[in-house]
Design a protein around this motif. Structure first.
Motif, PDB file in Angstrom:
ATOM      1  N   ALA A 117       0.835  -1.205   0.000  1.00 40.41           N
ATOM      2  CA  ALA A 117       0.000   0.000   0.000  1.00 40.41           C
ATOM      3  C   ALA A 117       0.870   1.255   0.000  1.00 40.41           C
ATOM      4  N   GLU A 118       1.945   1.214   0.778  1.00 38.48           N
ATOM      5  CA  GLU A 118       2.867   2.357   0.810  1.00 38.48           C
ATOM      6  C   GLU A 118       3.546   2.537  -0.541  1.00 38.48           C
ATOM      7  N   MET A 119       3.853   1.422  -1.192  1.00 35.80           N
ATOM      8  CA  MET A 119       4.450   1.482  -2.523  1.00 35.80           C
ATOM      9  C   MET A 119       3.460   2.110  -3.504  1.00 35.80           C
ATOM     10  N   ILE A 129      -3.938   4.627  -5.511  1.00 33.36           N
ATOM     11  CA  ILE A 129      -4.721   4.556  -4.287  1.00 33.36           C
ATOM     12  C   ILE A 129      -4.034   3.568  -3.350  1.00 33.36           C
ATOM     13  N   ALA A 130      -3.829   3.989  -2.114  1.00 34.18           N
ATOM     14  CA  ALA A 130      -2.968   3.242  -1.186  1.00 34.18           C
ATOM     15  C   ALA A 130      -3.666   2.033  -0.572  1.00 34.18           C
ATOM     16  N   VAL A 131      -3.796   0.980  -1.355  1.00 37.16           N
ATOM     17  CA  VAL A 131      -4.358  -0.281  -0.882  1.00 37.16           C
ATOM     18  C   VAL A 131      -3.451  -1.401  -1.341  1.00 37.16           C
ATOM     19  N   GLY A 132      -3.056  -2.275  -0.407  1.00 33.78           N
ATOM     20  CA  GLY A 132      -2.221  -3.420  -0.745  1.00 33.78           C
ATOM     21  C   GLY A 132      -2.902  -4.712  -0.376  1.00 33.78           C
ATOM     22  N   CYS A 133      -2.622  -5.772  -1.135  1.00 31.95           N
ATOM     23  CA  CYS A 133      -3.283  -7.056  -0.908  1.00 31.95           C
ATOM     24  C   CYS A 133      -2.343  -8.204  -1.269  1.00 31.95           C
ATOM     25  N   ILE A 134      -2.403  -9.294  -0.520  1.00 31.62           N
ATOM     26  CA  ILE A 134      -1.674 -10.511  -0.875  1.00 31.62           C
ATOM     27  C   ILE A 134      -2.575 -11.717  -0.637  1.00 31.62           C
ATOM     28  N   ILE A 135      -2.324 -12.772  -1.384  1.00 32.58           N
ATOM     29  CA  ILE A 135      -3.030 -14.043  -1.217  1.00 32.58           C
ATOM     30  C   ILE A 135      -2.011 -15.078  -0.771  1.00 32.58           C
ATOM     31  N   VAL A 136      -2.354 -15.795   0.315  1.00 30.59           N
ATOM     32  CA  VAL A 136      -1.414 -16.732   0.935  1.00 30.59           C
ATOM     33  C   VAL A 136      -2.052 -18.112   1.060  1.00 30.59           C
ATOM     34  N   ASP A 137      -1.269 -19.140   0.762  1.00 30.76           N
ATOM     35  CA  ASP A 137      -1.709 -20.504   1.009  1.00 30.76           C
ATOM     36  C   ASP A 137      -1.671 -20.727   2.518  1.00 30.76           C
ATOM     37  N   SER A 138      -2.830 -20.937   3.139  1.00 31.33           N
ATOM     38  CA  SER A 138      -2.892 -21.018   4.600  1.00 31.33           C
ATOM     39  C   SER A 138      -2.175 -22.238   5.162  1.00 31.33           C
ATOM     40  N   TYR A 196      -1.141  -4.088  -5.593  1.00 29.00           N
ATOM     41  CA  TYR A 196      -1.772  -2.921  -4.984  1.00 29.00           C
ATOM     42  C   TYR A 196      -2.775  -2.357  -5.974  1.00 29.00           C
ATOM     43  N   ASP A 197      -3.511  -1.359  -5.556  1.00 27.65           N
ATOM     44  CA  ASP A 197      -4.543  -0.762  -6.396  1.00 27.65           C
ATOM     45  C   ASP A 197      -3.906  -0.064  -7.601  1.00 27.65           C
ATOM     46  N   LYS A 198      -4.442  -0.278  -8.792  1.00 29.00           N
ATOM     47  CA  LYS A 198      -3.870   0.313 -10.004  1.00 29.00           C
ATOM     48  C   LYS A 198      -4.919   1.039 -10.855  1.00 29.00           C
ATOM     49  N   ARG A 199      -5.968   1.501 -10.197  1.00 31.23           N
ATOM     50  CA  ARG A 199      -7.022   2.188 -10.945  1.00 31.23           C
ATOM     51  C   ARG A 199      -6.544   3.512 -11.539  1.00 31.23           C
ATOM     52  N   PRO A 249     -11.649   1.052 -13.882  1.00 30.67           N
ATOM     53  CA  PRO A 249     -12.360   1.023 -12.597  1.00 30.67           C
ATOM     54  C   PRO A 249     -12.314  -0.308 -11.857  1.00 30.67           C
ATOM     55  N   LEU A 250     -11.840  -1.375 -12.528  1.00 26.61           N
ATOM     56  CA  LEU A 250     -11.830  -2.688 -11.890  1.00 26.61           C
ATOM     57  C   LEU A 250     -10.464  -3.097 -11.351  1.00 26.61           C
ATOM     58  N   ARG A 251      -9.484  -2.212 -11.453  1.00 22.77           N
ATOM     59  CA  ARG A 251      -8.136  -2.584 -11.024  1.00 22.77           C
ATOM     60  C   ARG A 251      -7.933  -2.411  -9.518  1.00 22.77           C
ATOM     61  N   HIS A 252      -8.885  -2.935  -8.742  1.00 19.89           N
ATOM     62  CA  HIS A 252      -8.758  -2.928  -7.282  1.00 19.89           C
ATOM     63  C   HIS A 252      -7.666  -3.912  -6.871  1.00 19.89           C
ATOM     64  N   ALA A 253      -7.041  -3.670  -5.742  1.00 19.98           N
ATOM     65  CA  ALA A 253      -5.947  -4.525  -5.287  1.00 19.98           C
ATOM     66  C   ALA A 253      -6.377  -5.987  -5.167  1.00 19.98           C
TER      67      ALA A 253
END
Length: 311
Positions: free
Chosen positions: A157-159, A166-175, A185-188, A194-198
């Motif tokens: 998000a900081e990156m 828009i400062a939103v970061g997201c990761i997907i992890v194998d639990s 991160y968000d790339k809108r 409009p669909l490039r949400h993180a």
């Protein structure tokens, strides 16, 4: 096992978070020796409702001096029969010397959490079967691992912020393995899409191998029918995976997580404008949907300096 204090809160369903609501019923004190006769009368003559399956038929009250007790029996809902009609039924069965009905309030709904049970049973005894899976315990080691994933999302998000996104970061992890499978991160702003949400970016990245392996139309062969459970691991992108995102996913992203069969979602700041996992809706608990997952909010919220945004 070392159980840690949780640095996040579970986002409860409406049923889990509801406060006490009551409904009026008729009850009567009875002598212990008359209980069987009274219960038979109720079963054969009084309107019964399936909505009372969560309450017990008899209440035992110990006297304040500790000597002796009083038994009270639940007869039926007040809206199913008038008090005069009920008394007439009692008289016809020659039970007017045994039953003296009065109105009493009980819990309208069954208790789902122990907190609800402990509070609602004070009115009248209720049945409660605690589901141990509802409140899973996290060890200190597990919490540290989860924190490391959330910090990684915060760094993204900081990156994004430094790039003018828009400062939103997201990761997907194998639990199970703890391996990070996708991050974005968000790339809108840069994409003007409009669909490039993180969250959607992460799901999209995870789907790349699936999309590149799709055969050409001319090579497509209709497979033999298989049971639905045989296809689960191949059909759903995020089955068994955890999502770590700095801000609560919007309604659109929340539905994407449902369709992807995500395992759990951890987020930092709530999204009061369009949050789909607690703020505006609780999509992850919606009864009409065929997949539900646990969601936790407020994770490292104090470390997320970005303002609340529509994400």
């Amino acid at each position: 096992m070392d159980i840690a204090t949780l640095p996040f809160q579970k986002v409860l369903s409406e049923e889990e978070s509801r406060s006490l609501e009551t409904v009026d019923v008729y009850i009567s004190d009875v002598e212990p020796k008359e209980t069987s006769q009274v219960l038979k009368f109720i079963q054969e003559n009084c309107p019964q409702s399936k909505t009372l399956c969560h309450v017990k038929r008899i209440k035992k009250t110990i006297h304040s001096d500790g000597k002796g007790f009083t038994l009270s029996v639940l007869i039926c809902l007040t809206f199913s029969i008038s008090i005069n009609e009920l008394k007439l039924l009692i008289q016809k069965q020659n039970l007017d010397s045994i039953l003296n009905p009065r109105v009493h309030q009980i819990s309208k709904y069954p208790a789902i959490t122990r907190t609800q049970f402990e509070e609602w049973k004070k009115l009248w005894p209720i049945n409660f079967h605690e589901d141990p899976r509802r409140e899973p315990n996290f060890t200190s080691e597990e919490i540290e691992t989860l924190k490391s994933h959330m910090i990684r999302a915060i760094n993204l998000a900081e990156m994004a912020k430094s790039c003018g996104e828009i400062a939103v970061g997201c990761i997907i992890v194998d639990s199970k393995s703890g391996k990070v499978l996708s991050e974005s991160y968000d790339k809108r702003t840069s994409s003007k899409h409009p669909l490039r949400h993180a969250t959607l970016n992460c799901i999209d990245e995870l789907s790349m191998p699936e999309r590149t392996s799709i055969p050409a139309a001319s090579d497509f062969i209709i497979p033999n029918k298989r049971k639905a459970e045989d296809d689960d691991d191949q059909t759903y992108l995020c089955k068994g995976y955890d999502i770590f995102v700095t801000h609560e996913p919007c309604i659109m992203c929340s539905m994407a997580l449902v369709h992807s069969r995500v395992n759990r979602v951890f987020y930092g700041r709530s999204n009061n404008l369009s949050g789909g996992l607690g703020s505006c809706y609780k999509i992850h608990t919606h009864e009409a949907l065929n997949h539900h997952f646990k969601t936790y909010k407020g994770f490292l919220e104090d470390q997320i300096e970005m303002l609340e945004i529509d994400c």
